[in-house]
Design a protein around this motif. Structure first.
Motif, PDB file in Angstrom:
ATOM      1  N   SER A 114       0.847  -1.204   0.000  1.00 22.20           N
ATOM      2  CA  SER A 114       0.000   0.000   0.000  1.00 22.20           C
ATOM      3  C   SER A 114       0.876   1.245   0.000  1.00 22.20           C
ATOM      4  CB  SER A 114      -0.899   0.031   1.246  1.00 22.20           C
ATOM      5  OG  SER A 114      -0.110   0.285   2.392  1.00 22.20           O
ATOM      6  N   GLY A 115       0.221   2.386  -0.223  1.00 17.62           N
ATOM      7  CA  GLY A 115       0.934   3.655  -0.151  1.00 17.62           C
ATOM      8  C   GLY A 115       1.357   3.954   1.286  1.00 17.62           C
ATOM      9  N   THR A 116       0.495   3.593   2.225  1.00 20.35           N
ATOM     10  CA  THR A 116       0.815   3.777   3.640  1.00 20.35           C
ATOM     11  C   THR A 116       2.125   3.068   3.988  1.00 20.35           C
ATOM     12  OG1 THR A 116      -1.504   3.982   4.290  1.00 20.35           O
ATOM     13  CG2 THR A 116       0.000   3.154   5.961  1.00 20.35           C
ATOM     14  N   ASN A 119       5.207   4.715   2.612  1.00 15.70           N
ATOM     15  CA  ASN A 119       5.674   5.867   3.380  1.00 15.70           C
ATOM     16  C   ASN A 119       6.312   5.446   4.705  1.00 15.70           C
ATOM     17  OD1 ASN A 119       5.135   7.886   1.538  1.00 15.70           O
ATOM     18  ND2 ASN A 119       2.997   8.105   2.193  1.00 15.70           N
ATOM     19  N   TYR A 142      -2.022  14.148   3.050  1.00 18.60           N
ATOM     20  CA  TYR A 142      -2.401  12.812   3.539  1.00 18.60           C
ATOM     21  C   TYR A 142      -1.275  11.862   3.144  1.00 18.60           C
ATOM     22  CZ  TYR A 142      -4.722   8.422   4.442  1.00 18.60           C
ATOM     23  OH  TYR A 142      -5.011   7.178   4.937  1.00 18.60           O
ATOM     24  N   HIS A 143      -0.741  11.137   4.130  1.00 18.51           N
ATOM     25  CA  HIS A 143       0.366  10.234   3.828  1.00 18.51           C
ATOM     26  C   HIS A 143       0.108   8.799   4.275  1.00 18.51           C
ATOM     27  CE1 HIS A 143       2.805  13.458   2.266  1.00 18.51           C
ATOM     28  NE2 HIS A 143       2.646  14.156   3.371  1.00 18.51           N
ATOM     29  N   GLY A 144      -1.100   8.495   4.762  1.00 17.34           N
ATOM     30  CA  GLY A 144      -1.396   7.107   5.111  1.00 17.34           C
ATOM     31  C   GLY A 144      -2.047   6.981   6.470  1.00 17.34           C
ATOM     32  N   GLU A 214       3.530  15.722  -1.019  1.00 15.98           N
ATOM     33  CA  GLU A 214       2.853  15.294  -2.237  1.00 15.98           C
ATOM     34  C   GLU A 214       3.176  16.380  -3.275  1.00 15.98           C
ATOM     35  OE1 GLU A 214      -1.494  14.262  -1.371  1.00 15.98           O
ATOM     36  OE2 GLU A 214      -0.763  15.062   0.533  1.00 15.98           O
ATOM     37  N   THR A 219      -5.884  14.453  -2.250  1.00 17.86           N
ATOM     38  CA  THR A 219      -7.212  14.492  -1.642  1.00 17.86           C
ATOM     39  C   THR A 219      -7.507  15.864  -1.040  1.00 17.86           C
ATOM     40  OG1 THR A 219      -6.648  12.272  -0.934  1.00 17.86           O
ATOM     41  CG2 THR A 219      -8.725  13.152  -0.123  1.00 17.86           C
ATOM     42  N   ASP A 247       5.904  11.975  -2.160  1.00 23.02           N
ATOM     43  CA  ASP A 247       4.812  10.998  -2.020  1.00 23.02           C
ATOM     44  C   ASP A 247       3.961  11.082  -3.283  1.00 23.02           C
ATOM     45  OD1 ASP A 247       2.444   9.676  -1.557  1.00 23.02           O
ATOM     46  OD2 ASP A 247       2.217  10.368   0.506  1.00 23.02           O
ATOM     47  N   VAL A 249       1.913   8.678  -4.315  1.00 24.06           N
ATOM     48  CA  VAL A 249       0.917   7.599  -4.251  1.00 24.06           C
ATOM     49  C   VAL A 249      -0.258   7.919  -5.175  1.00 24.06           C
ATOM     50  CG1 VAL A 249      -0.747   6.438  -2.731  1.00 24.06           C
ATOM     51  CG2 VAL A 249       1.602   6.828  -1.959  1.00 24.06           C
ATOM     52  N   MET A 250      -0.691   9.184  -5.158  1.00 24.90           N
ATOM     53  CA  MET A 250      -1.845   9.563  -5.971  1.00 24.90           C
ATOM     54  C   MET A 250      -1.416  10.200  -7.293  1.00 24.90           C
ATOM     55  SD  MET A 250      -5.151  11.622  -4.576  1.00 24.90           S
ATOM     56  CE  MET A 250      -5.944  10.365  -3.603  1.00 24.90           C
ATOM     57  N   ALA A 275       1.961   3.995  -5.131  1.00 25.62           N
ATOM     58  CA  ALA A 275       1.107   2.797  -4.987  1.00 25.62           C
ATOM     59  C   ALA A 275       0.009   2.932  -6.047  1.00 25.62           C
ATOM     60  CB  ALA A 275       0.536   2.694  -3.581  1.00 25.62           C
ATOM     61  N   LYS A 276      -1.234   2.754  -5.674  1.00 24.09           N
ATOM     62  CA  LYS A 276      -2.405   2.975  -6.532  1.00 24.09           C
ATOM     63  C   LYS A 276      -2.180   2.605  -8.005  1.00 24.09           C
ATOM     64  CE  LYS A 276      -4.424   6.561  -3.553  1.00 24.09           C
ATOM     65  NZ  LYS A 276      -5.804   6.338  -3.217  1.00 24.09           N
TER      66      LYS A 276
HETATM   67  C1  LIG Z   1      -0.686  11.009  -1.213  1.00 21.50           C
HETATM   68  C2  LIG Z   1      -1.072   9.726  -0.539  1.00 21.50           C
HETATM   69  N1  LIG Z   1      -0.174   9.101   0.234  1.00 21.50           N
HETATM   70  C3  LIG Z   1      -0.458   7.944   0.843  1.00 21.50           C
HETATM   71  C4  LIG Z   1      -1.694   7.358   0.716  1.00 21.50           C
HETATM   72  C5  LIG Z   1      -1.995   6.064   1.408  1.00 21.50           C
HETATM   73  O1  LIG Z   1      -2.065   5.042   0.450  1.00 21.50           O
HETATM   74  P1  LIG Z   1      -2.886   3.711   0.771  1.00 21.50           P
HETATM   75  O2  LIG Z   1      -4.303   4.097   0.912  1.00 21.50           O
HETATM   76  O3  LIG Z   1      -2.603   2.822  -0.406  1.00 21.50           O
HETATM   77  O4  LIG Z   1      -2.315   3.143   2.020  1.00 21.50           O
HETATM   78  C6  LIG Z   1      -2.666   7.971  -0.078  1.00 21.50           C
HETATM   79  C7  LIG Z   1      -4.008   7.395  -0.227  1.00 21.50           C
HETATM   80  O5  LIG Z   1      -4.899   7.956  -0.779  1.00 21.50           O
HETATM   81  C8  LIG Z   1      -2.340   9.190  -0.725  1.00 21.50           C
HETATM   82  O6  LIG Z   1      -3.237   9.836  -1.498  1.00 21.50           O
END
Ligand SMILES: Cc1ncc(COP(=O)(O)O)c(C=O)c1O
Length: 457
Positions: A114-116, A119, A142-144, A214, A219, A247, A249-250, A275-276
């Motif tokens: 996962s993105g969480t 990180n 948002y980082h997880g 980010e 989000t 980051d 992830v998005m 991730a994603k």
């Molecule tokens: C910028 C960012 N980092 C980390 C995450 C966390 O990723 P995950 O939901 O896959 O754990 C998200 C999730 O939306 C995100 O948008």
């Protein structure tokens, strides 16, 4: 054999026995998602929805891509699992492809689910490598959801888990937000004062291991920085011996019209997490990528991190197929082209709807922010309303759109438009038309007597 479950039974069993994320449980009313194809999904009543949220801004290839599905089947038939200390063909193939698409200089990879987790790996690696503790992050972020990643999250999803105080070693700096600057400056006259303040923090805190950002805040509002911002942050980090963690992830995987958002400014992070879109969310994969310099540190130093599912073959094979599909369909270029079209159409709505405060975005990643007053830029709802589960104006507009068969992500005072990168102009027209119609609800609130507006601070 028992009879298949009805939609009502599916919903009841899910709601009764599962946790609904990020909400009071009594407010969770899931709909039954039955099937999906391309930019659409269908619910248990047979109603079809145009998915302008790509689920959770992750299905960049759209639903039901045959090549990725075949890669999942092939990987399951060949090697469904291998412990992380083995080399596998999927692992090698993906590593080779990542060297082609990631920003130059990122050469060593740790795979997560996962993105969480990506990180969390980045924070541990940064702390082990630098021997320092503190992580600087920003409020609009948002980082997880796990311990350090939620502690490093600026948005109020962090509030409920910190009754004992902020997470250790994490400090918050002001975000870059040229529409509503947190330190009340105006671009370009400010000279990017928010970055200067971050430098002041690094100099005065000491013991800073890394800055995490980010590249385009996701989000929390699709906040696109001015072009000087990231090069300046890179210079500040270099001057102070602090690592820069991007980051993505998005924002990765073509979402902003480049493979990665940092590519817009030619900035090379020390660590990139994602991730994603790496598998278009068909299977759960995350990535923490570091420079060779960081990798070299661990040749003689213990790499104290790992998971049973690290480098899980079932996640890596489909990632190879995803990248090949993105290349075959030219989706990064398509995101830039279709994104410009979507941006033009959303921007045109501003003249028509007094409830629109700002429209901003990059690639197929756009936000529309609602305000009660275009000059004062004050939102309809507060963060506390969201945490309390009060009816949000944005959610009401989104519900109106859903009734028309279009799904977007609604947040505290903005919407995020992030369709699959395969979206076409007719689908963009359909989504924007539904939004145009639904926005009347917010416009009408502006015309309502003050006593109604008083209910939303
Ligand atoms: C910028 C960012 N980092 C980390 C995450 C966390 O990723 P995950 O939901 O896959 O754990 C998200 C999730 O939306 C995100 O948008």
């Amino acid at each position: 054999m028992s009879a298949p479950l009805t939609s009502a039974e599916v919903i009841a069993l899910t709601k009764d026995h599962n946790y609904g994320t990020w909400r009071k449980q009594k407010l969770w009313n899931p709909s039954h998602l039955v099937s999906a194809d391309g930019c659409y999904f269908t619910d248990g009543n047979g109603k079809r929805f145009l998915d302008f949220a790509s689920q959770l801004i992750c299905m960049n290839l759209g639903h039901n891509n045959p090549a990725v599905i075949k890669a999942i089947q092939d990987q399951a038939a060949t090697l469904a699992y291998a412990a992380p200390f083995y080399a596998t063909t999927a692992r090698a193939e993906l590593s080779k492809l990542l060297l082609d698409v990631l920003p130059e200089g990122l050469t060593k990879f740790f795979f997560t689910t996962s993105g969480t987790d990506a990180n969390e790996a980045a924070f541990k690696i940064a702390r082990m490598y630098t021997g320092k503790t503190k992580i600087i992050t920003r409020y609009r972020s948002y980082h997880g959801s796990t311990s350090t990643s939620i502690a490093a999250t600026g948005d109020p999803r962090r509030w409920p888990i910190e009754p004992g105080g902020k997470g250790g070693g994490v400090i918050f700096s002001p975000e870059v937000n040229c529409y509503n600057c947190p330190i009340k400056h105006t671009y370009p006259g400010c000279g990017i004062a928010c970055a200067d303040y971050l430098e002041h923090m690094i100099a005065n805190e000491g013991d800073v291991a890394a800055v995490i950002m980010e590249p385009v805040v996701g989000t929390n509002g699709v906040l696109v920085p001015p072009p000087e911002y990231f090069p300046k942050i890179r210079r500040i980090c270099d001057d102070h011996g602090v690592l820069l963690i991007a980051d993505e992830v998005m924002t990765g995987w073509g979402r902003t019209g480049k493979w990665f958002a940092v590519d817009h400014w030619g900035v090379k992070p020390d660590i990139l997490t994602t991730a994603k879109g790496i598998t278009s969310a068909y299977v759960p994969l995350g990535l923490c990528a570091t420079t060779q310099k960081i990798a070299d540190h661990f040749i003689d130093n213990y790499f104290a991190h790992g998971h049973t599912y690290e480098a899980h073959p079932m996640t890596l094979g489909p990632a190879v197929a995803t990248i090949h599909e993105m290349q075959r369909l030219n989706l990064v270029e398509r995101s830039a082209e279709m994104g410009a079209y979507l941006g033009e159409k959303l921007t045109a709505l501003k003249a028509k709807h007094p409830s629109i405060g700002d429209v901003r975005g990059l690639g197929l990643f756009w936000a529309v922010e609602l305000v009660k007053d275009q000059k004062k830029k004050n939102p309809f709802n507060s963060w506390q309303d969201k945490l309390d589960g009060k009816p949000m104006v944005t959610d009401q507009v989104a519900a109106k759109m859903a009734a028309k068969g279009v799904v977007v992500m609604s947040w505290m005072s903005h919407f995020v438009f992030a369709p699959p990168l395969i979206v076409d102009k007719a689908q963009i027209d359909e989504a924007v038309a539904a939004f145009d119609e639904a926005l009347v609800l917010a416009d009408d609130l502006l015309n309502t007597e003050a006593d109604v507006l008083q209910t939303v601070p």
